[in-house]
Design an enzyme around this catalytic site. Structure first.
Site, PDB file in Angstrom:
ATOM      1  N   THR A   1       7.690  -1.225 -15.969  1.00 23.69           N
ATOM      2  CA  THR A   1       8.776  -1.478 -15.021  1.00 23.69           C
ATOM      3  C   THR A   1       9.940  -2.254 -15.603  1.00 23.69           C
ATOM      4  O   THR A   1      11.007  -2.301 -15.008  1.00 23.69           O
ATOM      5  CB  THR A   1       8.231  -2.229 -13.790  1.00 23.69           C
ATOM      6  OG1 THR A   1       7.352  -3.268 -14.224  1.00 23.69           O
ATOM      7  CG2 THR A   1       7.486  -1.301 -12.864  1.00 23.69           C
TER       8      THR A   1
ATOM      9  N   GLY B   1      -1.321   1.257  -4.894  1.00 24.79           N
ATOM     10  CA  GLY B   1      -2.642   0.746  -4.550  1.00 24.79           C
ATOM     11  C   GLY B   1      -3.726   1.504  -5.272  1.00 24.79           C
ATOM     12  O   GLY B   1      -3.740   2.737  -5.257  1.00 24.79           O
TER      13      GLY B   1
ATOM     14  N   TYR C   1       9.448  -4.573  -9.018  1.00 21.81           N
ATOM     15  CA  TYR C   1       8.157  -4.173  -9.608  1.00 21.81           C
ATOM     16  C   TYR C   1       7.436  -3.065  -8.855  1.00 21.81           C
ATOM     17  O   TYR C   1       6.907  -2.146  -9.475  1.00 21.81           O
ATOM     18  CB  TYR C   1       7.249  -5.404  -9.681  1.00 21.81           C
ATOM     19  CG  TYR C   1       5.831  -5.104 -10.141  1.00 21.81           C
ATOM     20  CD1 TYR C   1       5.539  -4.971 -11.501  1.00 21.81           C
ATOM     21  CD2 TYR C   1       4.786  -4.951  -9.232  1.00 21.81           C
ATOM     22  CE1 TYR C   1       4.247  -4.687 -11.935  1.00 21.81           C
ATOM     23  CE2 TYR C   1       3.495  -4.664  -9.662  1.00 21.81           C
ATOM     24  CZ  TYR C   1       3.230  -4.542 -11.015  1.00 21.81           C
ATOM     25  OH  TYR C   1       1.959  -4.258 -11.440  1.00 21.81           O
TER      26      TYR C   1
ATOM     27  N   ASP D   1      10.201  -8.817 -19.350  1.00 22.02           N
ATOM     28  CA  ASP D   1       9.292  -8.338 -18.309  1.00 22.02           C
ATOM     29  C   ASP D   1      10.031  -8.334 -16.983  1.00 22.02           C
ATOM     30  O   ASP D   1      11.060  -9.003 -16.818  1.00 22.02           O
ATOM     31  CB  ASP D   1       8.043  -9.215 -18.225  1.00 22.02           C
ATOM     32  CG  ASP D   1       6.847  -8.453 -17.652  1.00 22.02           C
ATOM     33  OD1 ASP D   1       7.033  -7.312 -17.190  1.00 22.02           O
ATOM     34  OD2 ASP D   1       5.731  -9.002 -17.671  1.00 22.02           O
ATOM     35  N   ASP D   2       9.479  -7.590 -16.004  1.00 25.26           N
ATOM     36  CA  ASP D   2      10.129  -7.535 -14.697  1.00 25.26           C
ATOM     37  C   ASP D   2      10.035  -8.867 -13.971  1.00 25.26           C
ATOM     38  O   ASP D   2      10.941  -9.255 -13.241  1.00 25.26           O
ATOM     39  CB  ASP D   2       9.526  -6.417 -13.849  1.00 25.26           C
ATOM     40  CG  ASP D   2       8.011  -6.498 -13.776  1.00 25.26           C
ATOM     41  OD1 ASP D   2       7.501  -7.357 -13.045  1.00 25.26           O
ATOM     42  OD2 ASP D   2       7.341  -5.715 -14.472  1.00 25.26           O
TER      43      ASP D   2
ATOM     44  N   ASN E   1       1.008  -0.170   5.849  1.00 25.02           N
ATOM     45  CA  ASN E   1       1.465  -0.889   4.666  1.00 25.02           C
ATOM     46  C   ASN E   1       2.171  -2.155   5.130  1.00 25.02           C
ATOM     47  O   ASN E   1       3.128  -2.083   5.908  1.00 25.02           O
ATOM     48  CB  ASN E   1       2.433  -0.020   3.846  1.00 25.02           C
ATOM     49  CG  ASN E   1       3.051  -0.779   2.682  1.00 25.02           C
ATOM     50  OD1 ASN E   1       2.441  -1.692   2.124  1.00 25.02           O
ATOM     51  ND2 ASN E   1       4.259  -0.401   2.309  1.00 25.02           N
ATOM     52  N   GLY E   2       1.707  -3.309   4.666  1.00 22.00           N
ATOM     53  CA  GLY E   2       2.315  -4.575   5.066  1.00 22.00           C
ATOM     54  C   GLY E   2       1.254  -5.603   5.384  1.00 22.00           C
ATOM     55  O   GLY E   2       0.111  -5.504   4.925  1.00 22.00           O
TER      56      GLY E   2
ATOM     57  N   CYS F   1       0.864  -1.176   0.000  1.00 21.39           N
ATOM     58  CA  CYS F   1       0.000   0.000   0.000  1.00 21.39           C
ATOM     59  C   CYS F   1       0.899   1.225   0.000  1.00 21.39           C
ATOM     60  O   CYS F   1       2.115   1.122   0.153  1.00 21.39           O
ATOM     61  CB  CYS F   1      -0.910   0.018   1.219  1.00 21.39           C
ATOM     62  SG  CYS F   1      -2.088  -1.355   1.294  1.00 21.39           S
TER      63      CYS F   1
END
Length: 502
Positions: free
Chosen positions: A303, A28, A257, A365-366, A101-102, A2
Site C-alpha cells: 500500500t 478480511g 491502508y 510505509d503507509d 461492516n463497521g 470487513c
C-alpha cells in the site's frame, strides 16, 4: 473493516458473489460466508478462513437463487469463533440474513435492551448480530402482515435512531428483497452498480468499487450516508434517505491502508490519494529541511508503493523495490492476534539484499500502528547490509483507538500513543523517522473530492465524528482488550505445553 456484497439478478448469483468476495478478500481474512435465496429457502455457507477455504464447488451446488449476500470478516468485536462468521440469520420475522461492516459503539446497551424489552435472544458476542436483531425487531413493529417498501424504510429510520457508531450493512429479507443501508455519517464505504442481463438488469452493492469493476458492473454511485436502498427480487430499485442527519464523514484510514488502490470511494481515487500523500510527505521533508543522506527510497509493499514513488520523484531520489512479498501470507495488520503478526512479517517479506548493501535507505510505509512490523522491517534492512535506515510514514502518528471498525481498540497497543517521534524512531530501530502531518493527509485525500468537508480521523486526532465516545467507553474497551490479550497468552502457553509434551 470487513467486506460485504449483495447481488440481485434474474439468474444464479452464487458465482458472482464468490468472485466479488475474492476481490474484497483484502478487507478480511478471518472468515467468509455466502447466503442465497431461491424464493423459498435461504441457503448459507460460512466458516473461518479465506473464501477459497470456506466455499468449495460442492457448496456452490446448493447455494442456488438469483439474490444473495456475502461477507469476509475482519474481527473487531466479539471472538474469532466460527459462530460469528457472517451472514447472520434470524427466522423472525419473515426470515432475514445480514452482513455488516463497521462497529456499533452502543452494542452492549442494545444487547441488554434486545433481551429485556424486545424479547430477542442473541447467540454470539458480535455487534453484527445485534444490528440484525434491531432491524428484525423494527421490521416486526412496522408490519404485522405483508411487508411493503414504506414499512422497510420506516424500520431503517428506527434502526438509525437506536444504533450508534459505524455500519454499512446489506440485508436479505425473505419475500421482500435486498436492502442496503449506511450509517448517517457514512464512515464505512458502500457503493452500488448495475449490469445488463438478458431481460433486465442486475444490481450489486459492495464495500468497494473494484468488486463492481471486476464483475463488469457499471458504478452508479456511492450509497449516501443515512440512505437505504431496497431492491426487489424482480429488480425494482427504491431509495430513501432515512436519517435527519446525512453527512459524508468517510474514514481517512480507508485511503491510507484499507482500500485497494484501484477502488474509487466517495468519488475519490484511492490510487490518486496515495500519490498525493507522497507529494505532501516530500513537501514536509523539504519544509523541515530534513538532511538525511538518502541513497535510495524503498517502499514497504504493497500500500505504500504510490506514496514512496511520488516522494522519490519529488525529491529527486532513486526509487527501488527492495522487498519481495509472499502473496500467500495475509496482511499482518489485520491478523487477529499479536503473535500471528510477529510470526508473519518475516514469512511475508524477503529482501533483495543488493538494494540495501552499503546504502543509506529511506523506507516508506503507509502508516505505523503497533510498531511490530516496522521494527522487524528495519531489522531486515540492516541484516541485508544497509548502512543507515530511515523511515517515513505516509500517515500521521496513530495515537488513539479506532472504535468504528478497525482493530485499534487500546492506546496501550499503539506505539505512538504518548510518545515523541524521536522515541518512536528509537523503538522501531530507525536512524530517523518522519510522519505525515494530519492536515496534509486530509488535503491529499480531499483533493479527489473537495465537497467532503470532514473525514473520520479519530485514530490520528482523537476526535470521534459520531460524538458518542466517552473516556469511560475507551477505558472499558481497553480493559476488554487486556482481558482478551490474557486469554491469548494462556492459549499460547497451552499450545507450547502440548507441543513440548508431544
Amino acid at each position: 473493516m470487513c467486506g460485504i456484497v449483495g447481488i440481485v439478478s434474474n439468474r444464479a448469483v452464487n458465482t458472482d458473489l464468490y468472485d466479488a468476495l475474492t476481490v474484497l478478500q483484502h478487507r478480511g481474512q478471518d472468515a467468509a460466508g455466502l447466503m442465497t435465496s431461491d424464493g423459498e429457502k435461504f441457503h448459507i455457507r460460512r466458516g473461518n478462513g479465506l473464501v477459497r477455504d470456506v466455499v468449495y464447488e460442492r457448496h456452490m451446488r446448493y447455494l442456488t437463487g438469483s439474490i444473495g449476500i456475502g461477507h469476509v470478516r475482519y474481527p473487531t468485536a466479539g471472538s474469532l469463533s466460527a459462530l460469528e462468521a457472517q451472514p447472520f440469520y434470524t427466522n423472525s420475522p419473515y426470515g432475514i440474513g445480514l452482513v455488516h461492516n463497521g462497529n456499533l459503539t452502543n452494542a452492549r446497551e442494545l444487547r441488554s435492551l434486545l433481551f429485556r424489552e424486545d424479547r430477542r435472544h442473541l447467540n454470539t458476542d458480535s455487534d453484527s448480530e445485534v444490528l440484525l436483531n434491531v432491524l428484525a425487531h423494527e421490521l416486526q413493529e412496522s408490519a404485522r402482515d405483508e411487508l411493503e417498501a414504506e414499512q422497510v424504510f420506516a424500520a431503517i429510520r428506527r434502526v438509525h435512531s437506536r444504533c450508534r457508531g459505524a455500519y454499512s450493512a446489506i440485508a436479505l429479507i425473505a419475500g421482500v428483497g435486498l436492502v442496503a443501508f449506511r450509517d448517517p455519517n457514512g464512515i464505512r464505504p458502500l457503493v452500488i452498480g448495475r449490469r445488463p442481463v438478458p431481460g433486465g438488469e442486475a444490481y450489486m452493492v459492495a464495500s468497494e468499487s473494484v468488486a463492481l469493476d471486476v464483475l463488469g458492473f457499471e458504478r452508479m454511485r456511492d450509497v449516501i450516508p443515512g440512505e437505504a436502498i431496497l431492491i426487489s427480487p424482480s429488480g425494482e430499485l427504491d431509495a430513501r434517505i432515512c436519517s435527519g442527519l446525512s453527512e459524508y464523514h468517510p474514514c481517512l484510514f480507508e485511503y491510507v491502508y484499507l482500500a485497494r488502490p484501484d477502488s474509487r470511494m466517495e468519488g475519490i481515487s484511492v490510487h490518486q490519494a496515495r500519490l498525493a500523500m507522497g507529494e505532501y510527505l516530500a513537501a514536509k521533508i523539504r519544509r523541515d529541511r530534513v538532511d538525511w543522506p538518502v541513497d535510495v527510497v524503498i517502499p514497504i509493499p504493497d500500500t505504500s508503493r504510490m506514496s514512496a514513488l511520488q516522494l522519490a520523484n519529488r525529491l529527486g531520489l532513486e526509487y527501488r523495490e527492495g522487498f519481495i512479498k509472499n502473496r500467500y501470507i495475509g496482511r499482518t495488520f489485520i491478523m487477529p492476534e499479536q503473535k500471528s503478526r510477529e510470526r508473519s512479517v518475516r514469512r511475508k517479506l524477503n529482501v533483495i539484499d543488493v538494494e540495501f548493501r552499503d546504502k543509506n535507505v529511506l523506507l516508506v510505509d503507509d502508516s505505523i500502528v503497533r510498531g511490530t512490523t516496522s521494527r522487524q522491517i528495519v531489522e531486515l534492512a540492516r541484516e541485508a547490509g544497509a548502512r543507515r535506515v530511515f523511515f517515513a510514514s505516509a500517515a500521521p502518528p496513530v495515537r488513539f483507538p479506532n472504535v468504528y471498525g478497525i482493530d485499534m481498540p487500546s492506546s496501550e497497543e499503539l506505539v505512538a500513543a504518548g510518545r515523541s517521534t524521536e522515541t518512536i524512531g528509537q523503538l522501531i530501530g530507525a536512524d530517523g523517522l518522519i510522519y505525515q502531518e494530519l492536515p496534509d493527509l486530509i488535503a491529499a485525500v480531499r483533493s479527489g473530492n473537495p465537497r467532503i468537508e470532514r473525514f473520520e480521523d479519530s485514530c490520528f486526532s482523537g476526535d470521534y465524528v459520531a460524538g458518542d465516545v466517552t473516556p469511560e467507553y475507551l477505558r472499558e474497551l481497553s480493559s476488554e482488550r487486556s482481558a482478551l490479550r490474557r486469554e491469548e497468552q494462556v492459549a499460547e502457553l497451552d499450545l507450547r505445553f502440548e507441543e513440548e509434551r508431544l
